[in-house]
Design an enzyme around this catalytic site. Structure first.
Site, mmCIF file in Angstrom:
data_model
loop_
_atom_site.group_PDB
_atom_site.id
_atom_site.type_symbol
_atom_site.label_atom_id
_atom_site.label_comp_id
_atom_site.label_asym_id
_atom_site.label_seq_id
_atom_site.Cartn_x
_atom_site.Cartn_y
_atom_site.Cartn_z
ATOM 1 N N HIS A 84 0.847 -1.190 0.000
ATOM 2 C CA HIS A 84 0.000 0.000 0.000
ATOM 3 C C HIS A 84 0.879 1.235 0.000
ATOM 4 O O HIS A 84 2.088 1.164 0.160
ATOM 5 C CB HIS A 84 -0.970 0.005 1.186
ATOM 6 N N CYS B 48 5.912 6.121 4.366
ATOM 7 C CA CYS B 48 4.631 5.452 4.080
ATOM 8 C C CYS B 48 3.914 6.051 2.879
ATOM 9 O O CYS B 48 2.913 5.504 2.416
ATOM 10 C CB CYS B 48 3.731 5.485 5.306
ATOM 11 N N HIS C 144 4.950 0.346 -0.451
ATOM 12 C CA HIS C 144 5.739 -0.576 0.374
ATOM 13 C C HIS C 144 4.825 -1.717 0.815
ATOM 14 O O HIS C 144 3.604 -1.616 0.740
ATOM 15 C CB HIS C 144 6.346 0.145 1.585
ATOM 16 N N HIS D 100 3.768 -5.196 3.456
ATOM 17 C CA HIS D 100 3.722 -5.717 4.817
ATOM 18 C C HIS D 100 3.279 -7.175 4.795
ATOM 19 O O HIS D 100 2.579 -7.613 3.886
ATOM 20 C CB HIS D 100 2.715 -4.954 5.684
ATOM 21 N N HIS E 191 -1.335 -10.425 -1.810
ATOM 22 C CA HIS E 191 -0.493 -10.007 -2.935
ATOM 23 C C HIS E 191 -1.191 -8.984 -3.831
ATOM 24 O O HIS E 191 -1.071 -9.024 -5.058
ATOM 25 C CB HIS E 191 0.009 -11.219 -3.724
ATOM 26 N N GLU F 9 0.546 -4.502 10.896
ATOM 27 C CA GLU F 9 1.414 -4.385 9.723
ATOM 28 C C GLU F 9 2.779 -4.986 9.995
ATOM 29 O O GLU F 9 3.445 -5.465 9.086
ATOM 30 C CB GLU F 9 1.597 -2.917 9.345
#
Length: 126
Positions: A16, A27, A31, A33, A71, A114
């Site tokens: 996201h 952020c 990136h 998680h 994914h 996360e």
């Protein structure tokens, strides 16, 4: 008298980016998680053979997470900013609409992590 509570944890991998952040905020870039989603259910009484809710009855949530979020770029999947807080609300609403009507236990909270040290939780009002 007390209340019984159970929890079940699920995982998925996703990416996201968060909009509206100051320039250079990490952020704000795409990136990923390894998300963990935990649902907690409670009941004042147990159903036979002694469950709040059979853990197997929560499997549809895991299937929903895999089919919808695993994914994926969460910005493309959610219609809100893909923060952990917003994801927790989204999942609580999905759970209440799709699973809660058939379960003996009631949803208490949804927690979205996360990382191993950072999480957000949405508590459902009784």
């Amino acid at each position: 008298m007390g209340t019984f509570e159970i929890a079940k944890r699920f995982r998925f991998e996703a990416a996201h980016r968060i909009g509206g952040l100051p320039k250079g905020h990490p952020c704000g870039r795409v990136h990923g998680h390894s998300y963990q989603v935990e649902v907690r259910l409670a009941a004042e009484r147990l159903t036979a053979p002694g469950f709040v809710t059979d853990f197997g009855e929560l499997a549809p949530l895991g299937k929903y997470l895999q089919a919808t979020f695993d994914h994926q770029l969460l910005n493309d999947v959610l219609d809100v900013e893909p923060t952990s807080e917003n994801l927790a609300v989204h999942l609580a609403c999905w759970f209440l609409d799709n699973l809660q009507p058939g379960l003996p236990g009631r949803l208490v909270a949804v927690r979205v992590a996360e990382t191993a040290t950072s999480w957000a939780e949405y508590r459902v009002e009784p």
